[in-house]
Design a protein around this motif. Structure first.
Motif, mmCIF file in Angstrom:
data_model
loop_
_atom_site.group_PDB
_atom_site.id
_atom_site.type_symbol
_atom_site.label_atom_id
_atom_site.label_comp_id
_atom_site.label_asym_id
_atom_site.label_seq_id
_atom_site.Cartn_x
_atom_site.Cartn_y
_atom_site.Cartn_z
ATOM 1 N N SER A 13 -16.570 3.902 12.307
ATOM 2 C CA SER A 13 -18.122 3.798 12.098
ATOM 3 C C SER A 13 -18.343 3.910 10.473
ATOM 4 N N ASP A 14 -18.775 4.867 9.801
ATOM 5 C CA ASP A 14 -19.026 4.774 8.352
ATOM 6 C C ASP A 14 -18.285 5.757 7.431
ATOM 7 N N GLY A 15 -17.258 6.192 8.121
ATOM 8 C CA GLY A 15 -16.472 7.230 7.359
ATOM 9 C C GLY A 15 -15.400 6.122 6.603
ATOM 10 N N ASP A 38 -17.909 9.220 15.989
ATOM 11 C CA ASP A 38 -18.103 8.286 15.189
ATOM 12 C C ASP A 38 -19.635 7.428 15.832
ATOM 13 N N HIS A 39 -20.477 6.893 14.923
ATOM 14 C CA HIS A 39 -21.593 6.247 15.565
ATOM 15 C C HIS A 39 -21.489 5.294 16.519
ATOM 16 N N ASP A 40 -22.160 5.342 17.666
ATOM 17 C CA ASP A 40 -22.142 4.202 18.575
ATOM 18 C C ASP A 40 -21.006 3.646 19.160
ATOM 19 N N GLY A 98 -27.279 -4.921 17.885
ATOM 20 C CA GLY A 98 -28.631 -5.451 16.928
ATOM 21 C C GLY A 98 -28.077 -5.392 15.255
ATOM 22 N N ARG A 99 -27.095 -4.417 15.257
ATOM 23 C CA ARG A 99 -26.774 -4.219 13.617
ATOM 24 C C ARG A 99 -26.328 -5.377 12.906
ATOM 25 N N THR A 100 -25.833 -6.486 13.451
ATOM 26 C CA THR A 100 -25.353 -7.604 12.519
ATOM 27 C C THR A 100 -26.717 -8.313 12.066
ATOM 28 N N LEU A 101 -27.499 -8.692 12.753
ATOM 29 C CA LEU A 101 -28.730 -9.178 12.512
ATOM 30 C C LEU A 101 -29.531 -8.379 11.400
ATOM 31 N N ARG A 102 -29.371 -6.995 11.649
ATOM 32 C CA ARG A 102 -30.134 -5.960 11.073
ATOM 33 C C ARG A 102 -29.603 -6.013 9.593
ATOM 34 N N ALA A 103 -28.337 -6.098 9.537
ATOM 35 C CA ALA A 103 -27.545 -6.146 8.076
ATOM 36 C C ALA A 103 -27.764 -7.227 7.563
ATOM 37 N N VAL A 132 -21.933 -2.472 10.986
ATOM 38 C CA VAL A 132 -22.243 -2.137 9.388
ATOM 39 C C VAL A 132 -23.387 -1.450 9.406
ATOM 40 N N SER A 133 -23.133 -0.249 8.576
ATOM 41 C CA SER A 133 -24.281 0.565 8.565
ATOM 42 C C SER A 133 -24.684 0.526 7.157
ATOM 43 N N ARG A 134 -26.021 1.408 7.140
ATOM 44 C CA ARG A 134 -26.623 1.537 5.827
ATOM 45 C C ARG A 134 -25.605 2.153 4.725
ATOM 46 N N THR A 135 -24.655 3.151 5.307
ATOM 47 C CA THR A 135 -23.743 3.688 4.420
ATOM 48 C C THR A 135 -22.765 2.775 3.724
ATOM 49 N N HIS A 136 -22.292 1.479 4.271
ATOM 50 C CA HIS A 136 -21.570 0.569 3.804
ATOM 51 C C HIS A 136 -22.407 -0.020 2.669
ATOM 52 N N VAL A 153 -29.638 5.559 -3.933
ATOM 53 C CA VAL A 153 -29.528 4.431 -2.864
ATOM 54 C C VAL A 153 -30.781 4.451 -1.775
ATOM 55 N N PHE A 154 -30.523 5.652 -1.170
ATOM 56 C CA PHE A 154 -31.490 5.945 -0.044
ATOM 57 C C PHE A 154 -33.029 6.365 -0.626
ATOM 58 N N ARG A 155 -32.970 6.723 -1.619
ATOM 59 C CA ARG A 155 -34.489 7.068 -1.910
ATOM 60 C C ARG A 155 -35.179 5.864 -2.554
ATOM 61 N N PHE A 249 -18.688 15.169 8.403
ATOM 62 C CA PHE A 249 -17.758 14.653 7.217
ATOM 63 C C PHE A 249 -17.692 12.999 7.359
ATOM 64 N N HIS A 250 -17.850 12.477 6.259
ATOM 65 C CA HIS A 250 -17.795 10.977 6.228
ATOM 66 C C HIS A 250 -16.567 10.771 5.309
ATOM 67 N N TRP A 251 -16.376 11.145 4.156
ATOM 68 C CA TRP A 251 -15.176 10.975 3.128
ATOM 69 C C TRP A 251 -15.187 12.363 2.288
ATOM 70 N N GLY A 255 -19.968 15.140 -1.443
ATOM 71 C CA GLY A 255 -21.024 15.970 -1.951
ATOM 72 C C GLY A 255 -21.559 16.884 -0.720
ATOM 73 N N ARG A 256 -21.396 16.366 0.507
ATOM 74 C CA ARG A 256 -21.772 17.328 1.376
ATOM 75 C C ARG A 256 -20.622 18.161 1.802
ATOM 76 N N MET A 257 -20.721 18.864 2.921
ATOM 77 C CA MET A 257 -19.680 19.583 3.380
ATOM 78 C C MET A 257 -18.207 19.059 3.847
HETATM 79 P P1 AMP Z 1 -27.635 3.494 9.957
HETATM 80 O O1 AMP Z 1 -26.788 4.076 11.250
HETATM 81 O O2 AMP Z 1 -26.758 2.171 9.733
HETATM 82 O O3 AMP Z 1 -28.972 3.470 10.111
HETATM 83 O O4 AMP Z 1 -26.712 4.470 8.922
HETATM 84 C C1 AMP Z 1 -27.223 5.763 8.860
HETATM 85 C C2 AMP Z 1 -26.137 6.754 8.075
HETATM 86 O O5 AMP Z 1 -26.600 6.638 6.714
HETATM 87 C C3 AMP Z 1 -25.978 7.952 8.542
HETATM 88 O O6 AMP Z 1 -25.037 8.347 9.401
HETATM 89 C C4 AMP Z 1 -25.634 8.594 7.077
HETATM 90 O O7 AMP Z 1 -24.266 8.719 7.319
HETATM 91 C C5 AMP Z 1 -26.313 7.651 6.105
HETATM 92 N N1 AMP Z 1 -27.345 8.344 5.585
HETATM 93 C C6 AMP Z 1 -28.605 8.446 6.014
HETATM 94 N N2 AMP Z 1 -29.605 8.774 5.320
HETATM 95 C C7 AMP Z 1 -28.817 9.296 4.142
HETATM 96 C C8 AMP Z 1 -29.146 9.739 3.017
HETATM 97 N N3 AMP Z 1 -30.289 10.194 2.615
HETATM 98 N N4 AMP Z 1 -28.123 9.916 1.922
HETATM 99 C C9 AMP Z 1 -26.884 9.708 2.295
HETATM 100 N N5 AMP Z 1 -26.468 8.961 3.282
HETATM 101 C C10 AMP Z 1 -27.620 8.803 4.346
#
Ligand code: AMP
Ligand code: MN
Ligand code: MN
Ligand code: MN
Length: 278
Positions: A13-15, A38-40, A98-103, A132-136, A153-155, A249-251, A255-257
């Motif tokens: 997923s997004d690690g 992993d996500h989904d 739906g993820r591809t269209l959303r991306a 493809v997730s918001r993380t990418h 970025v998220f802000r 954990f993602h990587w 900055g997180r745990m």
């Molecule tokens: P998505 O599933 O595409 O909506 O992406 C969600 C993922 O974005 C989450 O699993 C986190 O890994 C990451 N994420 C969401 N909000 C934040 C945030 N405020 N800061 C850093 N990562 C975030």
């Protein structure tokens, strides 16, 4: 004291580490009981299990399901699932659809904001093109100097209802619990402190989740500051939830745990792993 980490991500997923590399890092950090979530998607679980077993780690197969509840995204972690369950595999594939269209739409929004090539950029970071997730996107935006870090970025762009966020209809809460239960797992509310619900809405979430057959809640998570652990411990006691613990954990150096670095659960809670770990 057992080191338990029941929430982590890989390149599935997004690690940024492969399932085997996450297993190795968990081992290096002294993890005794580990879940990849992993996500989904459950693709990483077979290689993760193999790696974990060869390292002498107890492996709990997991998944983090994206859910829409009261128009917001909630994450439900399934633990102890049978990842060969065809209905679960099929259901998750639909969640990913739906993820591809959303991306692509997110790429268009960013283009309108003057940022070119974000969709292609995000895709180049994703190992799994279906995921493809918001993380990418966030990694692309930071690496190309559009934002100074993930938080910004998220802000500015990707957070819920921000300029480039494209809302999704994920699974329903009921579906997610059903899929997990039908695959023999336990459903757990991930990082409850991240959701912007009112107190009444939170109570409704806990109540409905419980009625649907959900059993647990994350009390200790890398997604919450430590001061919030006591609050969710109290929620677990009040609703009779089992308690889970995971770094998310993602990587490395996120900055997180980091994986395996979660403190123990507060006292007086039933750990979600109580009938898996003897
Ligand atoms: P998505 O599933 O595409 O909506 O992406 C969600 C993922 O974005 C989450 O699993 C986190 O890994 C990451 N994420 C969401 N909000 C934040 C945030 N405020 N800061 C850093 N990562 C975030
Ligand atoms: Mn994530
Ligand atoms: Mn999550
Ligand atoms: Mn997660």
């Amino acid at each position: 004291m057992l080191n338990v980490d029941l929430h982590s991500h890989s390149t599935v997923s997004d690690g940024t580490l492969s399932p085997e590399e996450v297993a190795q890092r968990a081992h290096a950090h002294g993890v005794d009981v580990w879940a990849l979530t992993d996500h989904d998607e459950v693709e990483g679980l077979a290689p993760a299990q193999k790696a974990a077993e060869s390292l002498g780690i107890q492996f709990i197969p997991g998944v983090e399901v994206s859910v829409t509840w009261l128009d917001r995204t909630v994450h439900i972690v399934g633990l102890g699932i049978d990842y060969s369950n065809p209905d679960l595999i099929q259901a998750l594939s639909k969640v990913r659809q739906g993820r591809t269209l959303r991306a692509q739409r997110m790429g268009e929004r960013l283009k309108e904001l003057g940022i070119e090539g974000a969709y292609e950029g995000a895709l180049s970071y994703a190992t799994n093109p279906e995921l493809v997730s918001r993380t990418h996107f966030a990694r692309f935006l930071v690496d190309h100097g559009h934002s100074k870090n993930m938080k910004e970025v998220f802000r500015r762009y990707l957070g819920d209802n921000k300029a480039a966020d494209v809302p999704m209809q994920w699974a329903t809460l009921e579906e997610s619990v059903q899929w997990i239960n039908d695959a023999g797992g336990k459903a757990v509310i991930a990082h409850p402190g991240r959701y912007k619900f009112t107190e009444q809405q939170f109570d409704l979430l806990y109540q409905q989740f419980k009625e649907m057959g959900g059993v647990g809640i994350e009390v200790v998570t890398g997604s919450h500051p430590e001061r919030e652990y006591a609050h969710f411990a109290a929620v677990a006691r009040r609703f009779g939830f089992e308690a889970s613990c995971g770094s998310d954990f993602h990587w490395p150096r996120q900055g997180r745990m980091d994986i395996g670095k979660a403190p123990p659960l507060p006292r007086g809670l039933t750990p979600v792993w109580h009938d898996w770990v003897l």
